[in-house]
Design a protein around this motif. Structure first.
Motif, PDB file in Angstrom:
ATOM      1  N   ILE A 265       0.969  -1.270   0.079  1.00  0.00           N
ATOM      2  CA  ILE A 265      -0.014   0.200   0.159  1.00  0.00           C
ATOM      3  C   ILE A 265       0.876   1.350  -0.149  1.00  0.00           C
ATOM      4  N   VAL A 266       0.594   2.138  -0.865  1.00  0.00           N
ATOM      5  CA  VAL A 266       1.340   3.470  -0.975  1.00  0.00           C
ATOM      6  C   VAL A 266       0.045   4.707  -0.702  1.00  0.00           C
ATOM      7  N   ILE A 267       0.809   5.416   0.162  1.00  0.00           N
ATOM      8  CA  ILE A 267      -0.243   6.624   0.450  1.00  0.00           C
ATOM      9  C   ILE A 267       0.490   8.054   0.369  1.00  0.00           C
ATOM     10  N   ASP A 268      -0.036   8.853  -0.589  1.00  0.00           N
ATOM     11  CA  ASP A 268       0.313  10.113  -0.883  1.00  0.00           C
ATOM     12  C   ASP A 268      -0.456  11.008  -0.570  1.00  0.00           C
ATOM     13  N   TYR A 269      -0.432  11.825   0.455  1.00  0.00           N
ATOM     14  CA  TYR A 269       0.313  11.688   1.579  1.00  0.00           C
ATOM     15  C   TYR A 269      -0.405  11.637   2.961  1.00  0.00           C
TER      16      TYR A 269
ATOM     17  N   VAL B 266       0.896  -6.553   5.298  1.00  0.00           N
ATOM     18  CA  VAL B 266       1.921  -5.999   3.758  1.00  0.00           C
ATOM     19  C   VAL B 266       2.388  -4.844   4.381  1.00  0.00           C
ATOM     20  N   PRO B 267       3.515  -4.338   3.715  1.00  0.00           N
ATOM     21  CA  PRO B 267       4.190  -2.972   3.996  1.00  0.00           C
ATOM     22  C   PRO B 267       3.215  -1.808   3.580  1.00  0.00           C
ATOM     23  N   VAL B 268       3.163  -0.738   4.524  1.00  0.00           N
ATOM     24  CA  VAL B 268       2.459   0.534   4.048  1.00  0.00           C
ATOM     25  C   VAL B 268       3.316   1.305   4.071  1.00  0.00           C
ATOM     26  N   VAL B 269       3.509   1.994   2.718  1.00  0.00           N
ATOM     27  CA  VAL B 269       4.603   3.151   2.431  1.00  0.00           C
ATOM     28  C   VAL B 269       3.882   4.594   2.570  1.00  0.00           C
ATOM     29  N   ALA B 270       3.919   5.342   3.788  1.00  0.00           N
ATOM     30  CA  ALA B 270       3.116   6.475   3.777  1.00  0.00           C
ATOM     31  C   ALA B 270       3.971   7.836   3.542  1.00  0.00           C
ATOM     32  N   LEU B 271       3.751   8.550   2.872  1.00  0.00           N
ATOM     33  CA  LEU B 271       4.552   9.924   2.522  1.00  0.00           C
ATOM     34  C   LEU B 271       4.197  10.817   3.284  1.00  0.00           C
ATOM     35  N   SER B 272       5.121  11.710   3.728  1.00  0.00           N
ATOM     36  CA  SER B 272       4.926  12.588   4.720  1.00  0.00           C
ATOM     37  C   SER B 272       5.617  13.993   4.226  1.00  0.00           C
ATOM     38  N   GLN B 273       4.850  15.112   4.758  1.00  0.00           N
ATOM     39  CA  GLN B 273       5.668  16.500   4.538  1.00  0.00           C
ATOM     40  C   GLN B 273       6.678  16.564   5.684  1.00  0.00           C
ATOM     41  N   LEU B 274       7.610  17.562   5.368  1.00  0.00           N
ATOM     42  CA  LEU B 274       8.463  17.961   6.528  1.00  0.00           C
ATOM     43  C   LEU B 274       8.212  19.427   6.788  1.00  0.00           C
ATOM     44  N   SER B 275       8.429  19.832   8.129  1.00  0.00           N
ATOM     45  CA  SER B 275       8.273  21.322   8.422  1.00  0.00           C
ATOM     46  C   SER B 275       9.270  21.927   7.925  1.00  0.00           C
ATOM     47  N   ARG B 276       8.928  23.693   7.901  1.00  0.00           N
ATOM     48  CA  ARG B 276       9.712  24.549   6.998  1.00  0.00           C
ATOM     49  C   ARG B 276      11.163  24.830   7.916  1.00  0.00           C
ATOM     50  N   GLN B 277      11.253  24.265   9.039  1.00  0.00           N
ATOM     51  CA  GLN B 277      12.405  24.405   9.915  1.00  0.00           C
ATOM     52  C   GLN B 277      13.733  24.032   9.073  1.00  0.00           C
ATOM     53  N   VAL B 278      13.366  23.063   8.377  1.00  0.00           N
ATOM     54  CA  VAL B 278      14.628  22.534   7.542  1.00  0.00           C
ATOM     55  C   VAL B 278      15.449  23.734   6.680  1.00  0.00           C
ATOM     56  N   GLU B 279      14.717  24.590   6.028  1.00  0.00           N
ATOM     57  CA  GLU B 279      15.085  25.668   5.349  1.00  0.00           C
ATOM     58  C   GLU B 279      15.943  26.629   6.017  1.00  0.00           C
ATOM     59  N   ASN B 280      15.908  26.742   7.486  1.00  0.00           N
ATOM     60  CA  ASN B 280      16.629  27.690   8.180  1.00  0.00           C
ATOM     61  C   ASN B 280      17.827  27.248   8.641  1.00  0.00           C
ATOM     62  N   ARG B 281      18.229  26.010   8.169  1.00  0.00           N
ATOM     63  CA  ARG B 281      19.606  25.425   8.681  1.00  0.00           C
ATOM     64  C   ARG B 281      20.465  25.305   7.446  1.00  0.00           C
ATOM     65  N   ASP B 282      21.981  25.606   7.633  1.00  0.00           N
ATOM     66  CA  ASP B 282      22.931  25.664   6.626  1.00  0.00           C
ATOM     67  C   ASP B 282      22.855  24.176   5.881  1.00  0.00           C
ATOM     68  N   ASP B 283      22.927  23.245   6.770  1.00  0.00           N
ATOM     69  CA  ASP B 283      22.644  21.789   6.415  1.00  0.00           C
ATOM     70  C   ASP B 283      21.313  21.258   6.257  1.00  0.00           C
ATOM     71  N   LYS B 284      20.809  21.292   5.088  1.00  0.00           N
ATOM     72  CA  LYS B 284      19.508  21.094   4.896  1.00  0.00           C
ATOM     73  C   LYS B 284      18.874  19.569   4.675  1.00  0.00           C
TER      74      LYS B 284
END
Length: 502
Positions: free
Chosen positions: A349-353, A388-406
């Motif tokens: 099963i794949v879930i987007d998202y 069965v394996p369930v692959v669930a996609l997820s968004q990430l928060s915007r705090q990633v953009e505030n770091r030098d190493d993203k």
């Protein structure tokens, strides 16, 4: 065992003799009496049934009270006998001319052996399930007759399916301890299947060599969260994996006549964001090497169209099923997954998202974090239920953009507590090239030359960062990514090339 009064008439407690004639719900008063009698004579009988039998499963209300009270005494380490029990039951109760004390004494006097306790318990339990089935059926009829205009029949079908599956799951009394030898047999069988499967993996091969090496394939009953910021390619990676698994599908007939997947698998893809047509266009682009933007605009040659037609014919036979319904609730998703498993079979099963799913709505004013907690808990339960394996996609928060190493971390997951806790595997998709392309310096400067060097190193590369894995190592897997056709593949590295011979 059937209790009798002084005139040798069998005591039947529940139905009123003066009531009009109608079909009574399935029940067996004698089995209930026999079980309660066995418990009162030997309290060990209670432990033979207590892991699956609850007071509500008894048909006779008095028997529910007796079982519940006896269970409370036994769990507290006290003895449940007619003498100790009668003080906790209403003394004025009249049972066919007997007091409660006399009735308890008769139950114990006419009790059968403790050996039969579990059989009687299962009889009581199964009859309770039948009554629950009747209740669900009656509710279906009543709702169908009196449904409001805006209540869709499909919603009622999904609700009935959900209630039936809940009943099926609760109606299992095969749990408890098992011999370790049984677990060993299952483990050896898993190893044998892995030896026969492509790539020698215990799980389903994703078709990406380095990722399979790190994970051992996608494991049954695992919840695998695939997360990333927009533009990283998480949908493309999920689509590539789903297609690879569907393309590799091979099934064999089992001795009981059913079909079982022995390689690859049947895929159910819940595309809450993209339409089925957009998903199909992506797969066609990935297979043909023709950019999806060209396909959509019609900017293709006759030979390109012939290639698209040929691949489309090949793709039609794939066991790949897409549900493009937007705003699905978690209960609707689980009902549809169960239906696909029943009708066509299901191996992935794949879930987007995740963030596009809705909770059941039962808890009204709960915040989004609690709703996501309910969603991830149910997705993990669905993976275990359908195995069965369930692959669930997820968004990430915007705090990633505030770091030098993203490069993303577990703490970057939106509503991370529940997602991180419930997931067996958490993977992040990261492409350095995406971020570099958005900060090009002015041409002709030393910074621009440095930027060009960095772009050359990052071009066509993607990282899949395994941030959590219950049954394997964490770490980073490098993949090749072709942005124009959204295709992930194995990255050829010098260290992996065969030795040159002269």
């Amino acid at each position: 065992m059937a209790l009798t009064d002084s005139n040798s008439n069998v005591l039947k407690l529940a139905p009123d003799a003066q009531a009009p004639t109608y079909r009574t719900a399935p029940h067996n008063i004698e089995a209930e009496q026999s079980l309660l009698g066995a418990i009162l004579v030997n309290n060990d009988a209670f432990y033979r049934v207590s892991d699956f039998l609850e007071p509500k499963h008894f048909f006779e209300p008095l028997h529910q009270t007796i079982y519940e009270t006896a269970g409370s005494l036994i769990r507290m380490g006290k003895i449940a006998t007619p003498v100790t029990l009668k003080t906790f039951l209403p003394a004025e109760t009249d049972i066919g001319g007997m007091t409660i004390g006399q009735y308890l004494a008769r139950l114990a006097a006419e009790a059968t052996t403790i050996i039969n306790a579990q059989d009687y318990g299962r009889t009581v339990y199964d009859l309770s399930l039948r009554r629950d089935l009747i209740g669900i059926g009656e509710d279906m009829v009543n709702v169908a007759f009196d449904a409001p205009v805006d209540f869709a029949p499909r919603a009622q079908i999904e609700d009935a399916e959900r209630r039936l599956y809940e009943l099926a799951e609760s109606g299992r009394y095969d749990g408890g301890f098992q011999r370790f030898s049984q677990a060993l047999t299952i483990a050896v069988d898993m190893a044998a299947k892995a030896f026969q499967r492509d790539g020698k993996l215990s799980g389903i091969a994703t078709g990406l060599r380095d990722l399979d090496t790190k994970m051992g394939g996608l494991q049954p009953s695992d919840l695998i969260v695939l997360a990333g910021r927009p533009g990283m390619g998480k949908t493309a990676l999920a689509t590539n994996i789903a297609f690879n698994i569907a393309r590799a599908h091979r099934a064999e007939v089992q001795p009981d006549g059913t079909m079982k997947s022995v390689n690859g698998g049947i895929v159910g893809f819940f595309s809450c964001e993209m339409s089925a047509e957009q998903l199909a266009t992506r797969i066609i682009a990935e297979r043909t090497g023709i950019p999806s933007s060209s396909i959509r605009r019609g900017g293709i040659s006759e030979s390109d169209f012939d290639k698209i037609r040929d691949y489309s014919i090949e793709l039609q036979a794939l066991p790949f099923y897409v549900d493009e319904t937007g705003g699905l609730s978690i209960s609707q998703l689980t009902a549809r997954a169960r239906r696909l498993k029943r009708q066509k079979g299901l191996d992935l099963i794949v879930i987007d998202y995740i963030q596009l799913l809705q909770g059941s709505g039962k808890r009204g004013n709960d915040n989004r974090v609690q709703e996501v907690t309910e969603i991830t808990t149910n997705l993990k339960a669905l993976a275990k239920e359908l195995n069965v394996p369930v692959v669930a996609l997820s968004q990430l928060s915007r705090q990633v953009e505030n770091r030098d190493d993203k490069r993303p971390q577990l703490s970057d997951l939106r509503e991370s507590g529940s997602i991180e806790q419930d997931a067996d595997v958490v993977m992040f998709v990261y492409r350095e090239e995406y971020y570099l392309a958005n900060k090009e310096p002015r041409p002709g400067t030393p910074e621009h030359e440095k930027w060009q060097t960095e772009m050359g190193l990052a071009h066509g590369k993607a990282e899949v960062i395994i941030g959590k894995q219950r049954h394997g190592p964490t770490g980073t897997v490098e993949l090749h990514f072709e942005a124009s056709v959204t295709r992930f593949g194995d990255l050829s590295q010098d260290g992996h090339l065969p030795d040159r011979t002269y």
